[in-house]
Design a protein around this motif. Structure first.
Motif, short mmCIF file in Angstrom:
data_model
loop_
_atom_site.label_atom_id
_atom_site.label_comp_id
_atom_site.label_asym_id
_atom_site.label_seq_id
_atom_site.Cartn_x
_atom_site.Cartn_y
_atom_site.Cartn_z
N GLY A 146 1.26 -1.52 -14.81
CA GLY A 146 1.62 -0.34 -14.03
C GLY A 146 0.44 0.54 -13.72
N PHE A 147 -0.44 0.77 -14.72
CA PHE A 147 -1.64 1.59 -14.49
C PHE A 147 -2.53 0.96 -13.41
CE2 PHE A 147 -1.53 3.51 -19.05
CZ PHE A 147 -0.58 4.42 -18.63
N ASP A 148 -2.65 -0.36 -13.45
CA ASP A 148 -3.50 -1.05 -12.46
C ASP A 148 -2.99 -0.82 -11.05
OD1 ASP A 148 -5.70 -3.18 -12.02
OD2 ASP A 148 -3.95 -4.02 -10.96
N ILE A 149 -1.69 -0.88 -10.87
CA ILE A 149 -1.09 -0.68 -9.55
C ILE A 149 -1.29 0.77 -9.11
CG2 ILE A 149 1.10 -0.62 -8.29
CD1 ILE A 149 1.98 -3.03 -9.95
N ASN A 186 0.85 -1.19 0.00
CA ASN A 186 0.00 0.00 0.00
C ASN A 186 0.88 1.24 0.00
OD1 ASN A 186 -1.53 2.28 1.61
ND2 ASN A 186 -3.11 0.90 0.78
N LEU A 187 0.63 2.10 -0.96
CA LEU A 187 1.51 3.24 -1.16
C LEU A 187 1.49 4.17 0.04
CD1 LEU A 187 3.35 4.47 -3.34
CD2 LEU A 187 1.44 5.90 -4.05
N TRP A 188 0.30 4.44 0.56
CA TRP A 188 0.21 5.38 1.68
C TRP A 188 0.87 4.79 2.91
CZ3 TRP A 188 -1.98 5.34 6.55
CH2 TRP A 188 -2.06 6.57 7.20
N CYS A 189 0.63 3.51 3.19
CA CYS A 189 1.23 2.86 4.36
C CYS A 189 2.75 2.84 4.26
CB CYS A 189 0.69 1.43 4.50
SG CYS A 189 -1.06 1.34 4.93
N LYS A 190 3.23 2.59 3.05
CA LYS A 190 4.69 2.58 2.88
C LYS A 190 5.27 3.95 3.15
CE LYS A 190 8.36 1.23 -0.31
NZ LYS A 190 8.70 0.54 -1.56
N PRO A 241 13.39 6.18 -1.10
CA PRO A 241 12.11 5.56 -1.46
C PRO A 241 10.94 6.52 -1.35
CG PRO A 241 13.37 4.09 -0.06
CD PRO A 241 14.09 5.41 -0.05
N MET A 242 11.03 7.48 -0.43
CA MET A 242 9.94 8.45 -0.30
C MET A 242 9.88 9.34 -1.54
SD MET A 242 10.05 9.56 3.73
CE MET A 242 8.55 10.53 3.56
N GLU A 243 11.02 9.70 -2.12
CA GLU A 243 11.04 10.50 -3.34
C GLU A 243 10.50 9.70 -4.52
OE1 GLU A 243 14.64 12.57 -4.13
OE2 GLU A 243 15.00 13.08 -2.03
N VAL A 244 10.81 8.39 -4.53
CA VAL A 244 10.24 7.55 -5.59
C VAL A 244 8.73 7.51 -5.46
CG1 VAL A 244 10.16 5.21 -6.53
CG2 VAL A 244 12.33 6.18 -5.80
N ILE A 245 8.24 7.40 -4.21
CA ILE A 245 6.79 7.42 -3.98
C ILE A 245 6.20 8.74 -4.47
CG2 ILE A 245 5.04 7.51 -2.16
CD1 ILE A 245 6.71 5.49 -0.59
N LYS A 246 6.95 9.81 -4.28
CA LYS A 246 6.47 11.12 -4.72
C LYS A 246 6.31 11.16 -6.23
CE LYS A 246 7.30 16.06 -4.01
NZ LYS A 246 8.18 17.09 -3.40
N ILE A 247 7.23 10.52 -6.94
CA ILE A 247 7.10 10.44 -8.40
C ILE A 247 5.82 9.71 -8.77
CG2 ILE A 247 8.12 9.47 -10.49
CD1 ILE A 247 10.87 9.84 -9.21
N GLN A 248 5.54 8.57 -8.07
CA GLN A 248 4.32 7.80 -8.36
C GLN A 248 3.09 8.64 -8.03
OE1 GLN A 248 4.23 3.87 -6.70
NE2 GLN A 248 2.01 3.65 -7.00
N GLU A 249 3.15 9.42 -6.94
CA GLU A 249 2.01 10.26 -6.59
C GLU A 249 1.77 11.34 -7.65
OE1 GLU A 249 3.16 11.60 -2.73
OE2 GLU A 249 2.03 10.02 -1.69
N ARG A 250 2.84 11.87 -8.22
CA ARG A 250 2.70 12.87 -9.27
C ARG A 250 2.04 12.25 -10.50
NH1 ARG A 250 8.59 15.94 -8.78
NH2 ARG A 250 7.98 17.33 -7.06
N LEU A 251 2.39 11.03 -10.79
CA LEU A 251 1.75 10.33 -11.90
C LEU A 251 0.27 10.17 -11.63
CD1 LEU A 251 4.16 7.48 -13.08
CD2 LEU A 251 3.32 9.41 -14.41
N TYR A 252 -0.06 9.81 -10.39
CA TYR A 252 -1.48 9.63 -10.05
C TYR A 252 -2.23 10.95 -10.21
CZ TYR A 252 -5.70 8.18 -7.63
OH TYR A 252 -7.02 7.90 -7.35
N GLU A 253 -1.59 12.04 -9.78
CA GLU A 253 -2.23 13.35 -9.94
C GLU A 253 -2.48 13.66 -11.41
OE1 GLU A 253 0.29 16.10 -7.99
OE2 GLU A 253 -0.12 15.35 -5.97
N ARG A 254 -1.54 13.25 -12.24
CA ARG A 254 -1.68 13.48 -13.68
C ARG A 254 -2.84 12.67 -14.24
NH1 ARG A 254 3.16 12.53 -18.13
NH2 ARG A 254 1.91 12.99 -20.02
N THR A 293 2.11 -0.02 -4.40
CA THR A 293 3.47 0.45 -4.63
C THR A 293 4.02 -0.15 -5.92
OG1 THR A 293 3.85 0.56 -2.25
CG2 THR A 293 5.78 0.57 -3.66
N LEU A 294 4.50 0.72 -6.79
CA LEU A 294 5.17 0.27 -8.01
C LEU A 294 6.62 -0.02 -7.71
CD1 LEU A 294 3.93 2.70 -10.82
CD2 LEU A 294 3.78 0.22 -10.88
N GLU A 295 7.09 -1.15 -8.19
CA GLU A 295 8.52 -1.41 -8.07
C GLU A 295 9.25 -0.48 -9.02
OE1 GLU A 295 8.60 -5.21 -11.15
OE2 GLU A 295 9.85 -5.21 -9.34
#
Length: 1336
Positions: free
Chosen positions: A1102-1105, A1007-1011, A1049-1062, A1111-1113
């Protein structure tokens, strides 16, 4: 010089010319009194043949001895004549000291108490044909009937008038038969004084001892030379006796005159050429001084009324006389056979040794007349003496016409002497019928068969090999530590009822021993009749050596040599015979308990003897002997339990609705596994008969304790519950009694049987300690293992049923109480069986063992032990769980008990009940702490697992169950990081450990938020750790490295969050997550990607995750960023738009330590390859009508240019990002196109192959750009434009006063070649990226 007379000074009778007066004539001779030794008493034993010459049987020997002290004359009780006693010795009146196939030794009961209760030395002589014996001490003669079996024999004590000194030799003597009247007298000779006394009738002589004025027998004396002593008194039948003197002289002694009246006279035995006078030196020499006489024998002469006397000297010189009762003598001849005897006994001796050996004649015997007329057949006892050894042999010789021939030599192989004697001694006896010879040595009696060997192939083989075959030989030894001494020997006459030969030995310190030797064996008899076997010696040691008053020495190793195989076979045969009661010594008792005890003692004696005599017994043999002893011990306990049941049923028959189990078990055993009972022989009890004959197959009997219950009771619906419970209880008792005793016996006797107790655990042989050499254990056969397991289950089920229905039946309580015992036995038998099976060479047996082991570990052990709680035996279950180290079951039982007590406490109606539960809970808590101390983490891991299993993790930190070291160790080993970090903070105050736990949780979190929360908390705990240490961190410290592990890893999560916002606007329009994925694929997964199905599938994953906030690897995040397509002509609405490849590079570099080395380098090449094929290089290559300035702007605005410029910006912030710089455009070909690069991400080949195909298609595009559109030349131009753009932005920032805190360093550009590829120095630095990036 004075020479003593050869005549005797003694009492003279009347004129020999007068007519001999009869007893009834005149008053001059006193009337003879009636003897109290009656004719019946002295009649020969039934079936005995009366020989005319006692000498031919006894060989006339007496043993010399020194009197150490005088014997005080004791009045002996005189038995009055009442009933004539029987002369036959009864078997129960004698004590056998040993018995085997060839001979027996028994102690006769009749022996004077005066001699048996004192250490006074004596010499004994016997008249076996009359059953009489006489013993001489230094002060008296004791005569008695040694064949008496009932009551004490009458002993006649006669004083000796010799006045011997303690150092004088003991008297010689004999019992004298006085004609047909069956009255017996005694003659005694003082060896050192020459005095002789003769009592014509011992009865009248004893009476006269009460009257001092009456004469005490007829006395005389022989004149002796200085230091000369009498060594032998030899009986020569009606001709009297021969005295043998130490000087070599031999004298004829007669006890009656010519008219038959008592009179003592002597005359020297002379040879031709001797004067016969002993008053001259020449007469003395002629009397034989030069030739020392060692033995004298006699036999009936061919001349009527004469006795032929033969003398032998030590060096083999034989002389023969004819003597009669009147003292007349006639010398018949002499012969010297020394050389012939020496040659014969030296047969097979090397020439070098022969010259150092000498043959000595020690004794001889006259063979019964089987030889031709005029031939004298003798049996010689010969000693072949060397420098340091002595060998004894028997030689059969024939003397005739002045010559001697040795016909046969029999070496005495079985006689062993510890030391070479200083003086050679040996007495030869040849009792009728002459098939065995006896040689009496000091402390030993050798027996040698004289039977001629028959012609047979075996005998021929022995002869051909140079080893002559001889008859049976053995030696009977007296115990050296008992200070025993043989004081006399005598050969007994032949009995009509058998052909055995017999001798009697008078042993000081013991009594009278009779040795009875059987006739030679027939051709078809076993080997034990022909030679001494290990089996025979072991049997004697077992059954007779253990007798407390046995004077025989049964030691084997010092006297016999047997090979190991023979000893082992003999030991196992004896052990098996004891199991089946095949020895008569075991069967003469009525009590089965006593009989089993005797058998048990016999096996204990056997192993004791083996350990002393043959300590090198093999492992297999020792184990089999131990198993046999276990069966005896187990059978004894089973019999005792059965007898108790019998008594209980007799006393309370209503408690036993069914017959007893054990008789039914015996009845059910198949006939081939038990001995048939014989009613015609009085055998009526099958159970007793089984215990007597068949307990060697006890493992066949035991399973029937369950089989009878299953067959005849559980399947029979008519049987009452009480009857079933009775049989079940008895079945439990059978197994518990038998196997517990077997295992206990094994444990107590391991060292006795030569095993190391360290090789055993709970009486079970440890794995890899010899199971491969052993047959299956009798205590754990398949049937026994199965039967016990079934009894455990049925016993628990039936007891639980009765408890559930509120029953409290006594039998049910007993069965429940017995269940833990059976569970223990079930565990033991399972372990023993699968350990044995796993050690076998047979693959099928090993497979069976492996299955049984898995079944026990996974099912049987846990089910059996845990099931005890169902019948109120939880405490017993916990003990068994501890014993078998089953911590899982122990934890379950403890947890259940705690829960039960807590539930009971909450439901309690009274304070008393609550208090009782509190006490029990406190006791459980104490036990739990004790388990922690005893078993440590083994217990702690399983105990704390129960909290997680039962979903009571909040109680992990409860003080009542807390053991901080065990809990910490458990949590650090288990995948329970969230609990671990709590424990690290609360219990250990270890913030760095909490950081490790949280970081581990974050890495496993999907879970992205938990991580993100886990990583944030990890950073927080690391800050606490730094504060706790009180040190200032630096860029290269451990703190900085650990902080980076959480920050990146938190910065990587931030990248994934930016993608989600997009993607959020598209996701919000979807009705569900699946629809959202489809919308995203329609928006970002078309165009050129439509021709790449594998890449599309990666993008969809990737979109499904992303949609599901998982969390995307990092590698999949890179695929999403670099594969997604969109309309790039529109204005960017979000920071990632147009910068996907820069974010992809950032994701790889931030995840550098998480990714596999091959994967991260492959992902960098894939990113740059996909960048290079993103732009339209065909259009860019067309520079017609474009200025250089405009061209530079166009190149900088390409995807490649923007990505390079973003990388330069990132390098300014984090220098280690320079390792993401491309190595060169040509190096990008083949990226992601091999199995080696993708096998880490995609284990399945079916997944890799489509992806490789799509990457190869991208390679074709890149190759086309290189070949057709000069990409290789445009690449450095784009690099230069990006650098220029980057430099311009930095200058603008400086002009505006913006300081980013970074030095002016274009390392990424300056270290590049003209084509944009890295220099060798920068490539080497890239290999150090794993270290440098952590120091950022």
């Amino acid at each position: 010089m004075f020479s003593p007379e050869a005549t005797v000074q003694g009492v003279r009778g009347r004129n020999p010319r007068r007519r001999q007066r009869k007893d009834s004539d005149g008053p001059l001779q006193p009337r003879r009194k009636r003897s109290k030794m009656t004719e019946d008493m002295f009649n020969s034993q039934d079936g005995l043949h009366m020989y005319s010459s006692e000498t031919a049987i006894t060989n006339g020997h007496a043993i010399n001895g020194n009197a150490d002290q005088s014997l005080v004359l004791v009045e002996m009780p005189v038995r009055e004549k009442k009933v004539a006693p029987t002369r036959t010795l009864k078997e129960d009146a004698v004590q056998y000291l040993t018995r085997n196939e060839n001979y027996s030794v028994k102690k006769l009961p009749s022996f004077p108490e005066t001699l048996s209760q004192s250490s006074t030395p004596f010499r004994a002589f016997a008249l076996p044909s009359a059953g009489l014996a006489v013993a001489f001490t230094s002060t008296q003669a004791l005569a008695w009937d040694y064949t008496v079996t009932a009551g004490a024999a009458r002993v006649i004590a006669l004083p000796l008038p010799f006045d011997l000194r303690p150092t004088d030799p003991l008297p010689l003597g004999a019992i004298v038969r006085n004609g047909p009247a069956n009255e017996f007298g005694v003659v005694a000779v003082a060896p050192s004084r020459g005095k002789i006394i003769f009592w014509e009738n011992v009865d009248s002589a004893q009476v006269r001892t009460h009257f001092a004025q009456r004469p005490q027998g007829i006395q005389a004396s022989v004149k002796l030379y200085s230091t000369e002593v009498i060594t032998h008194l030899v009986d020569i039948d009606h001709a009297g006796y021969v005295l043998v003197l130490s000087s070599g002289r031999a004298m004829h002694l007669t006890l009656r005159d010519s008219q038959g009246r008592p009179s003592i006279s002597t005359s020297a035995l002379n040879t031709p050429g001797s004067s016969g006078s002993l008053f001259s030196f020449s007469g003395l020499l002629g009397g034989g001084v030069k030739k020392s006489v060692v033995a004298v024998r006699s036999r009936p002469s061919a001349a009527k009324g004469q006795i032929e006397v033969i003398t032998a000297t030590k060096d083999g010189h034989f002389r023969v006389w004819d003597l009669n009762w009147s003292g007349q003598q006639m010398f018949k001849g002499e012969v010297d056979i020394h050389d012939q005897v020496l040659d014969a006994v030296q047969s097979g001796v090397s020439f070098e040794v022969r010259s150092r050996q000498e043959a000595h004649i020690l004794d001889f015997a006259v063979l019964e007349p089987h030889a031709k007329q005029g031939t004298l057949a003798l049996l010689l006892l010969v000693a072949l003496q060397g420098a340091s050894s002595v060998e004894y042999s028997l030689a059969k010789v024939e003397l005739a016409a002045g010559e001697g021939v040795v016909r046969r030599v029999i070496p005495l192989r079985n006689f062993q002497q510890a030391h070479v004697p200083k003086e050679l001694q040996g007495t030869l006896l040849l009792p009728s019928p002459g098939h065995a010879a006896y040689v009496q040595f000091p402390g030993a009696l050798a027996i040698a068969s004289l039977a001629e060997t028959e012609e047979s192939p075996d005998m021929q083989l022995l002869a051909d090999s140079g080893r002559p075959a001889f008859g049976f030989q053995d030696t009977i030894y007296l115990k050296e530590d008992h200070h025993l001494q043989i004081s006399g020997v005598a050969a007994e006459p032949l009995q009509k009822k058998d052909k055995n030969s017999r001798v009697v030995l008078f042993v000081q310190g013991c009594g009278i021993l009779r040795v009875n030797t059987n006739p030679p064996p027939a051709a078809d008899e076993n080997i034990g009749r022909r030679k001494v076997t290990a089996k025979s010696k072991l049997e004697q040691s077992v059954f007779y050596g253990a007798l407390s008053d046995n004077v025989l020495d049964f030691s084997i190793r010092s006297k016999h040599t047997f090979n190991e195989a023979e000893v082992e076979a003999a030991a196992l045969e004896i052990s098996g015979a004891v199991l089946s009661s095949s020895y008569p010594q075991l069967n003469n008792v009525a009590s089965m308990e006593e009989q089993l005890g005797r058998r048990s003692q016999a096996l204990r004696t056997l192993i004791t003897v083996l350990q002393v005599e043959f300590p090198q017994l093999s492992f297999t043999a020792r184990w089999q002997l131990l198993c046999n002893a276990e069966k005896i011990a187990a059978a004894l306990k089973l019999w005792e339990a059965y007898q108790k049941r019998v008594q209980e049923k007799t006393a309370c028959p209503e408690a036993y609705p069914e017959s007893l189990l054990l008789p039914h078990m015996v009845k059910c055993v198949h006939e081939r596994y038990k001995t048939q009972i014989r009613p015609e022989s009085g055998e009526t009890d099958p159970v007793r008969h089984y215990f007597l004959r068949d307990i060697h197959q006890l493992e066949i009997l035991l399973p029937w304790a369950w089989l009878t219950l299953r067959t005849f009771f559980l399947n029979d619906k008519t049987k009452e519950r009480k009857a079933i419970m009775q049989r079940l209880s008895e079945g439990d008792d059978v197994f518990a009694t038998t196997l517990n005793e077997a295992f206990e016996f094994r444990s107590k006797n391991l060292e006795l049987y030569g095993f190391d107790p360290e090789d055993f655990s709970r009486s079970l042989l440890l794995p890899n300690h010899g199971q491969d050499m052993l047959p299956q254990f009798w205590t754990s056969t398949h049937n026994i293992v199965s039967a016990i397991r079934s009894l455990v289950g049925i016993g628990r089920n039936l007891s639980a049923e009765m408890f559930e229905h509120g029953g409290s039946d006594e039998l049910a309580m007993k069965v429940a109480g017995d269940n833990p015992i059976l569970v223990n036995l079930s565990c033991k038998t399972h372990i023993e069986r699968f350990n044995w099976a796993l050690a076998q060479a047979d693959e099928k047996i090993r497979e069976m063992g492996s299955q049984l082991q898995n079944e026990w570990l996974n099912n049987v052990r846990a089910d059996h032990i845990y099931g005890l709680a169902d019948i109120g035996q939880a405490d017993a279950g916990m003990k068994l769980a501890q014993e078998y180290k089953d911590m899982t079951t122990l934890a379950q039982l403890v947890w259940d008990e705690i829960r039960y007590y807590e539930t009971t406490k909450n439901a309690a109606q009274t304070k008393m009940e609550q208090a009782e539960c509190v006490v029990k809970l406190n006791r459980m808590k104490e036990q739990i702490q004790g388990f922690f101390e005893k078993y440590g983490s083994l217990w702690g891991d399983e105990f704390y697992k129960q909290f997680i299993k039962e979903k009571h993790t909040e109680r992990l930190f409860h003080k009542d169950y807390l053991n901080q070291p065990a809990l910490t160790k458990f949590l650090r080993q288990q995948p329970v990081g969230k609990l671990r970090w709590i424990n690290e903070v609360l219990g250990e105050r270890n913030y760095e450990g909490a950081y490790d736990a949280l970081l581990g949780v974050a890495n496993q979190e999907t879970n992205l938020w938990c991580k993100k929360v886990d990583l944030a908390m990890a950073k927080l705990t690391m800050l606490c750790s730094q504060e706790q240490s009180g040190k200032e961190p630096d860029a290269e410290s451990k703190f900085a490295t650990k902080m980076a592990h959480a920050t990146f890893p938190m910065e990587v999560i931030k990248i994934q969050e930016r993608l989600y916002e997009r993607f959020a606007p598209f996701i919000e329009e979807a009705v569900d997550e699946q629809a959202a994925v489809d919308i995203l694929m329609g928006e970002f997964g078309q165009g050129a990607l439509a021709q790449r199905p594998a890449h599309q599938q990666l993008l969809r994953q990737g979109f499904d995750i992303i949609v599901h906030h998982r969390t995307l690897e990092p590698a999949l995040l890179v695929d999403v960023l670099t594969l997604m397509t969109y309309d790039d002509t529109s204005e960017p609405m979000e920071i990632t738009q147009g910068n996907e490849f820069a974010f992809a590079l950032q994701a790889v570099m931030l995840s550098w330590y998480e990714m596999n080395r091959t994967t991260r380098h492959n992902m960098l090449r894939l990113i740059w390859k996909r960048v290079c094929i993103k732009d339209n290089w065909a259009e860019l290559n067309n520079t017609r009508d474009i200025s250089d300035e405009r061209l530079e702007e166009v190149l900088a605005d390409t995807t490649l240019g923007r990505t390079l410029k973003s990388l330069l910006d990132m390098i300014d912030e984090r220098s280690f990002f320079r390792h993401a710089w491309p190595k060169g455009v040509n190096e990008l070909l083949g990226a992601g196109c091999t199995n080696g690069e993708l096998c880490v991400r995609f284990a399945s080949e079916d997944l890799r192959n489509p992806i490789i195909a799509d990457n190869l298609a991208d390679d074709e595009l890149l190759q086309a750009n290189l070949e057709k559109h000069r990409l290789e030349e445009w690449f450095p131009a784009v690099l230069a434009a990006a650098k220029k753009w980057h430099a311009a932005e930095r200058e603008g920032n400086e002009d505006e006063g913006v300081d980013d805190g970074m030095e002016d360093d274009d390392e990424g550009v300056e270290e590049s070649n003209a084509d944009g590829s890295q220099t060798p120095e920068s490539q080497g630095a890239a290999e150090k990226g794993d270290v440098e990036m952590m120091q950022s």
